[in-house]
Design a protein around this motif. Structure first.
Motif, short mmCIF file in Angstrom:
data_model
loop_
_atom_site.label_atom_id
_atom_site.label_comp_id
_atom_site.label_asym_id
_atom_site.label_seq_id
_atom_site.Cartn_x
_atom_site.Cartn_y
_atom_site.Cartn_z
N GLU A 9 0.83 -1.21 0.00
CA GLU A 9 0.00 0.00 0.00
C GLU A 9 0.87 1.27 0.00
OE1 GLU A 9 -3.17 2.30 2.95
OE2 GLU A 9 -2.26 0.42 3.58
N TYR A 10 1.88 1.29 0.84
CA TYR A 10 2.75 2.46 0.92
C TYR A 10 3.65 2.59 -0.31
CZ TYR A 10 6.21 5.81 2.39
OH TYR A 10 7.04 6.90 2.42
N ALA A 11 4.32 1.49 -0.67
CA ALA A 11 5.31 1.53 -1.75
C ALA A 11 4.66 1.73 -3.13
CB ALA A 11 6.16 0.27 -1.75
N ALA A 12 3.40 1.33 -3.27
CA ALA A 12 2.73 1.44 -4.57
C ALA A 12 2.28 2.86 -4.89
CB ALA A 12 1.52 0.50 -4.62
N ASP A 13 2.32 3.74 -3.92
CA ASP A 13 1.91 5.13 -4.14
C ASP A 13 3.11 5.93 -4.63
OD1 ASP A 13 1.07 7.76 -4.10
OD2 ASP A 13 0.19 7.64 -2.09
N PRO A 14 3.13 6.32 -5.90
CA PRO A 14 4.28 7.06 -6.44
C PRO A 14 4.59 8.35 -5.68
CG PRO A 14 2.87 6.33 -8.22
CD PRO A 14 2.13 6.05 -6.93
N ALA A 15 3.59 8.94 -5.05
CA ALA A 15 3.83 10.17 -4.30
C ALA A 15 4.79 9.96 -3.14
CB ALA A 15 2.51 10.75 -3.81
N ASN A 16 4.93 8.71 -2.67
CA ASN A 16 5.82 8.41 -1.55
C ASN A 16 7.27 8.17 -1.97
OD1 ASN A 16 3.71 8.55 0.33
ND2 ASN A 16 3.19 6.39 0.05
N LEU A 17 7.54 8.06 -3.25
CA LEU A 17 8.89 7.74 -3.73
C LEU A 17 9.99 8.65 -3.17
CD1 LEU A 17 8.45 6.67 -7.44
CD2 LEU A 17 9.53 5.34 -5.62
N PRO A 18 9.82 9.97 -3.15
CA PRO A 18 10.92 10.79 -2.64
C PRO A 18 11.28 10.51 -1.18
CG PRO A 18 9.39 12.12 -3.90
CD PRO A 18 8.75 10.77 -3.72
N GLU A 19 10.31 10.00 -0.40
CA GLU A 19 10.59 9.68 1.01
C GLU A 19 11.48 8.46 1.14
OE1 GLU A 19 7.37 9.64 3.88
OE2 GLU A 19 6.12 10.68 2.41
N TRP A 20 11.21 7.43 0.35
CA TRP A 20 11.94 6.18 0.56
C TRP A 20 12.92 5.84 -0.56
CZ3 TRP A 20 11.56 1.82 -2.53
CH2 TRP A 20 10.47 1.72 -3.38
N ALA A 21 12.85 6.53 -1.68
CA ALA A 21 13.77 6.24 -2.79
C ALA A 21 14.47 7.51 -3.27
CB ALA A 21 13.02 5.56 -3.93
N PRO A 22 15.17 8.21 -2.35
CA PRO A 22 15.85 9.43 -2.79
C PRO A 22 16.95 9.16 -3.80
CG PRO A 22 16.53 8.85 -0.57
CD PRO A 22 15.40 7.91 -0.95
N GLY A 23 17.40 7.91 -3.89
CA GLY A 23 18.39 7.55 -4.90
C GLY A 23 17.81 7.63 -6.30
N LEU A 24 16.49 7.52 -6.40
CA LEU A 24 15.82 7.62 -7.70
C LEU A 24 15.38 9.04 -7.98
CD1 LEU A 24 14.54 6.38 -10.25
CD2 LEU A 24 12.50 5.90 -8.86
N CYS A 25 14.75 9.68 -6.98
CA CYS A 25 14.21 11.02 -7.24
C CYS A 25 14.04 11.80 -5.95
CB CYS A 25 12.86 10.91 -7.96
SG CYS A 25 11.57 10.12 -6.98
N ASP A 26 13.94 13.12 -6.10
CA ASP A 26 13.70 13.95 -4.93
C ASP A 26 12.36 14.68 -5.00
OD1 ASP A 26 14.32 15.93 -6.80
OD2 ASP A 26 16.34 16.20 -6.03
N ALA A 27 11.64 14.51 -6.09
CA ALA A 27 10.29 15.08 -6.22
C ALA A 27 9.56 14.33 -7.33
CB ALA A 27 10.37 16.56 -6.56
N VAL A 28 8.26 14.13 -7.15
CA VAL A 28 7.44 13.51 -8.19
C VAL A 28 6.20 14.36 -8.41
CG1 VAL A 28 8.17 11.13 -7.77
CG2 VAL A 28 6.18 12.02 -6.59
N GLU A 29 5.67 14.29 -9.62
CA GLU A 29 4.41 14.96 -9.91
C GLU A 29 3.62 14.16 -10.91
OE1 GLU A 29 4.71 18.79 -11.84
OE2 GLU A 29 6.55 18.19 -12.84
N ARG A 30 2.32 14.25 -10.76
CA ARG A 30 1.42 13.55 -11.67
C ARG A 30 0.88 14.54 -12.68
NH1 ARG A 30 -3.17 9.31 -9.85
NH2 ARG A 30 -3.61 8.57 -11.95
N GLU A 31 0.93 14.13 -13.94
CA GLU A 31 0.35 14.93 -15.02
C GLU A 31 -0.63 14.02 -15.75
OE1 GLU A 31 3.41 16.61 -17.50
OE2 GLU A 31 4.44 17.52 -15.78
N GLY A 32 -1.91 14.19 -15.47
CA GLY A 32 -2.92 13.29 -16.02
C GLY A 32 -2.73 11.92 -15.42
N ASP A 33 -2.49 10.92 -16.26
CA ASP A 33 -2.26 9.56 -15.75
C ASP A 33 -0.78 9.18 -15.83
OD1 ASP A 33 -2.04 9.34 -18.48
OD2 ASP A 33 -3.33 7.58 -18.66
N ARG A 34 0.10 10.18 -15.98
CA ARG A 34 1.54 9.93 -16.08
C ARG A 34 2.25 10.53 -14.88
NH1 ARG A 34 2.98 12.16 -21.88
NH2 ARG A 34 4.98 11.15 -21.46
N TRP A 35 3.35 9.90 -14.47
CA TRP A 35 4.17 10.36 -13.35
C TRP A 35 5.54 10.77 -13.86
CZ3 TRP A 35 2.57 11.04 -8.41
CH2 TRP A 35 1.34 10.48 -8.07
#
Length: 138
Positions: free
Chosen positions: A24-50
């Protein structure tokens, strides 16, 4: 491919939470910057794309559809158009779960670079573990 199978490493971390909670937690792309800073430091949704801001530039992230099997696969499209498929699973393990990331060695990657990427993935999974196991439970 040159006919030689690429090398993979399966990096697993045990989490003292149910597979459903971890998923539940890991599947939410909005949580990525919290637990995967090696991948990204910010995410945003544009329509159905991240999209995410990363050290590689602005990347597009495509995730496996929600599912009851713990599949968290995702594709990362670099600004160059190159796409990397990342298999990730949350599976039951003892009284909790294990999250497993399959890291694939890229052509021409040195041992040191593969080890560095392995350590970065492990650090991200350990961060996920700390967050999901925390009393606030995010």
């Amino acid at each position: 491919m040159s006919g030689v199978a690429s090398q993979s490493r399966h990096i697993g971390v045990h989490v003292d939470q149910s597979p459903e909670r971890v998923y539940e937690y890991a599947a939410d792309p909005a949580n990525l910057p919290e637990w995967a800073p090696g991948l990204c430091d910010a995410v945003e949704r544009e329509g159905d794309r991240w999209f995410a801001d990363s050290g590689m530039g602005r990347i597009e992230l495509t995730f496996a559809p929600a599912n009851p099997f713990g599949v968290l696969d995702h594709d990362v499209r670099l600004p160059s158009g190159e796409v990397f498929h990342n298999p990730v699973r949350v599976v039951p393990h003892d009284n909790g779960s294990e999250i497993v990331f399959t890291l694939r060695r890229q052509d021409g990657m040195s041992d040191a670079d593969f080890d560095r990427d392995t350590a970065a993935v492990r650090a991200d999974l350990e961060a996920l573990k700390r967050i999901v196991e925390s009393p606030s439970g995010h």
